[in-house]
Design a protein around this motif. Structure first.
Motif, PDB file in Angstrom:
ATOM      1  N   ILE A  18       0.863  -1.177   0.000  1.00 13.99           N
ATOM      2  CA  ILE A  18       0.000   0.000   0.000  1.00 13.99           C
ATOM      3  C   ILE A  18       0.903   1.231   0.000  1.00 13.99           C
ATOM      4  O   ILE A  18       1.614   1.488   0.966  1.00 13.99           O
ATOM      5  CB  ILE A  18      -0.915   0.041   1.239  1.00 13.99           C
ATOM      6  CG1 ILE A  18      -1.741  -1.238   1.336  1.00 13.99           C
ATOM      7  CG2 ILE A  18      -1.812   1.276   1.193  1.00 13.99           C
ATOM      8  CD1 ILE A  18      -2.492  -1.386   2.653  1.00 13.99           C
ATOM      9  N   LYS A  19       0.892   1.961  -1.094  1.00 16.31           N
ATOM     10  CA  LYS A  19       1.651   3.206  -1.180  1.00 16.31           C
ATOM     11  C   LYS A  19       0.886   4.297  -0.430  1.00 16.31           C
ATOM     12  O   LYS A  19      -0.344   4.290  -0.389  1.00 16.31           O
ATOM     13  CB  LYS A  19       1.840   3.617  -2.636  1.00 16.31           C
ATOM     14  CG  LYS A  19       2.596   2.604  -3.449  1.00 16.31           C
ATOM     15  CD  LYS A  19       3.880   3.193  -3.906  1.00 16.31           C
ATOM     16  CE  LYS A  19       4.604   2.225  -4.807  1.00 16.31           C
ATOM     17  NZ  LYS A  19       5.902   1.893  -4.354  1.00 16.31           N
ATOM     18  N   ALA A  20       1.612   5.221   0.139  1.00 13.88           N
ATOM     19  CA  ALA A  20       0.996   6.312   0.897  1.00 13.88           C
ATOM     20  C   ALA A  20       0.121   7.179  -0.006  1.00 13.88           C
ATOM     21  O   ALA A  20       0.435   7.385  -1.183  1.00 13.88           O
ATOM     22  CB  ALA A  20       2.068   7.164   1.549  1.00 13.88           C
ATOM     23  N   GLU A  85       5.294   3.675   2.389  1.00 13.55           N
ATOM     24  CA  GLU A  85       4.718   2.434   1.874  1.00 13.55           C
ATOM     25  C   GLU A  85       4.531   1.447   3.029  1.00 13.55           C
ATOM     26  O   GLU A  85       5.360   1.366   3.921  1.00 13.55           O
ATOM     27  CB  GLU A  85       5.691   1.866   0.831  1.00 13.55           C
ATOM     28  CG  GLU A  85       5.409   0.492   0.354  1.00 13.55           C
ATOM     29  CD  GLU A  85       6.429   0.017  -0.654  1.00 13.55           C
ATOM     30  OE1 GLU A  85       6.404   0.520  -1.801  1.00 13.55           O
ATOM     31  OE2 GLU A  85       7.254  -0.838  -0.291  1.00 13.55           O
ATOM     32  N   GLU A  86       3.428   0.725   2.976  1.00  9.13           N
ATOM     33  CA  GLU A  86       3.176  -0.370   3.914  1.00  9.13           C
ATOM     34  C   GLU A  86       3.205  -1.677   3.139  1.00  9.13           C
ATOM     35  O   GLU A  86       2.690  -1.750   2.026  1.00  9.13           O
ATOM     36  CB  GLU A  86       1.781  -0.249   4.530  1.00  9.13           C
ATOM     37  CG  GLU A  86       1.642   0.754   5.618  1.00  9.13           C
ATOM     38  CD  GLU A  86       0.230   0.731   6.173  1.00  9.13           C
ATOM     39  OE1 GLU A  86       0.043   0.219   7.282  1.00  9.13           O
ATOM     40  OE2 GLU A  86      -0.678   1.223   5.472  1.00  9.13           O
ATOM     41  N   SER A  96       4.163 -10.483   8.501  1.00  9.83           N
ATOM     42  CA  SER A  96       5.071  -9.349   8.671  1.00  9.83           C
ATOM     43  C   SER A  96       4.378  -8.077   8.238  1.00  9.83           C
ATOM     44  O   SER A  96       3.741  -8.027   7.180  1.00  9.83           O
ATOM     45  CB  SER A  96       6.334  -9.528   7.835  1.00  9.83           C
ATOM     46  OG  SER A  96       7.015 -10.696   8.189  1.00  9.83           O
ATOM     47  N   LEU A  97       4.508  -7.045   9.063  1.00  8.98           N
ATOM     48  CA  LEU A  97       4.038  -5.708   8.722  1.00  8.98           C
ATOM     49  C   LEU A  97       5.270  -4.825   8.578  1.00  8.98           C
ATOM     50  O   LEU A  97       6.084  -4.738   9.505  1.00  8.98           O
ATOM     51  CB  LEU A  97       3.146  -5.135   9.818  1.00  8.98           C
ATOM     52  CG  LEU A  97       1.803  -5.785  10.064  1.00  8.98           C
ATOM     53  CD1 LEU A  97       1.106  -5.134  11.251  1.00  8.98           C
ATOM     54  CD2 LEU A  97       0.929  -5.671   8.828  1.00  8.98           C
ATOM     55  N   VAL A  98       5.403  -4.185   7.429  1.00 11.05           N
ATOM     56  CA  VAL A  98       6.547  -3.317   7.182  1.00 11.05           C
ATOM     57  C   VAL A  98       6.007  -1.928   6.845  1.00 11.05           C
ATOM     58  O   VAL A  98       5.191  -1.773   5.942  1.00 11.05           O
ATOM     59  CB  VAL A  98       7.411  -3.826   6.008  1.00 11.05           C
ATOM     60  CG1 VAL A  98       8.615  -2.920   5.804  1.00 11.05           C
ATOM     61  CG2 VAL A  98       7.832  -5.259   6.236  1.00 11.05           C
ATOM     62  N   LYS A  99       6.469  -0.942   7.584  1.00  7.73           N
ATOM     63  CA  LYS A  99       6.107   0.444   7.319  1.00  7.73           C
ATOM     64  C   LYS A  99       7.408   1.177   7.021  1.00  7.73           C
ATOM     65  O   LYS A  99       8.276   1.273   7.883  1.00  7.73           O
ATOM     66  CB  LYS A  99       5.400   1.041   8.537  1.00  7.73           C
ATOM     67  CG  LYS A  99       4.817   2.399   8.306  1.00  7.73           C
ATOM     68  CD  LYS A  99       4.031   2.854   9.524  1.00  7.73           C
ATOM     69  CE  LYS A  99       3.513   4.245   9.355  1.00  7.73           C
ATOM     70  NZ  LYS A  99       2.853   4.713  10.574  1.00  7.73           N
TER      71      LYS A  99
END
Length: 175
Positions: A18-20, A85-86, A96-99
């Motif tokens: 997911i792009k900001a 980006e998420e 995994s959650l990457v921010k």
């Protein structure tokens, strides 16, 4: 589905990127606000070193502390909107959650067994607080949440409800 969202699936892996959310007009306004707010802070900091009584210096110190906090928050929002980006990845019994902003980011790993449920995020704040928390300069308009044993981890910032439903449906298949 929104062009900011990309879902990649394999047999035993799913990745949601997911792009900001980015609005060029609001981004320019935010940059102008940062410039003016920075000038205001520099003016106050310059006065801190003048010959004032101790009470006034305490006032300047408290003002600068609040100024630094809001300066950091708005610069972070500016950078997030431009390069943020998420990523949500489920593979090998791990979620995994990457921010990340650019090449730097924070990664959180959870075992699938730890995840009780993936659901819609319910913001219990109302009225004015909700309005402030969902403004362009604030990065916390979450739509989904991981419910763990003792905590909730929100994710999926600034997406539409229909996109949140689609992502939720896809993630639940792999949960």
């Amino acid at each position: 589905m929104d062009n900011r969202i990309k879902i990649t699936k394999d047999k035993d892996r799913i990745e949601v990127v997911i792009k900001a959310f980015y609005d060029a007009k609001k981004q320019k306004m935010l940059l102008g606000w940062i410039a003016l707010f920075s000038l205001c802070g520099v003016a106050i900091i310059s006065q801190f070193f003048e010959n004032y009584d101790p009470a006034t210096k305490v006032f300047f110190g408290v003002y600068v502390a609040f100024w630094l906090f809001f300066e950091f928050k708005v610069i972070y929002a500016f950078r997030w909107r431009k390069h943020g980006e998420e990523r949500i990845v489920i593979e090998k019994n791990e979620l995994s959650l990457v921010k990340s902003i650019g090449s730097r980011g924070v990664t959180q790993h959870y075992k699938i067994e730890e995840v009780k449920k993936i659901d819609f995020f319910n913001d219990t704040n109302g009225g004015f607080i909700k309005s402030m928390n969902t403004s362009y300069w604030n990065i916390n308009k979450y739509h989904l949440v991981l419910q763990l044993e003792n905590t909730k981890v929100p994710f999926a910032i600034d997406i539409e409800n229909k996109d949140a439903k689609h992502i939720l449906k896809e993630l639940r298949k792999f949960q």
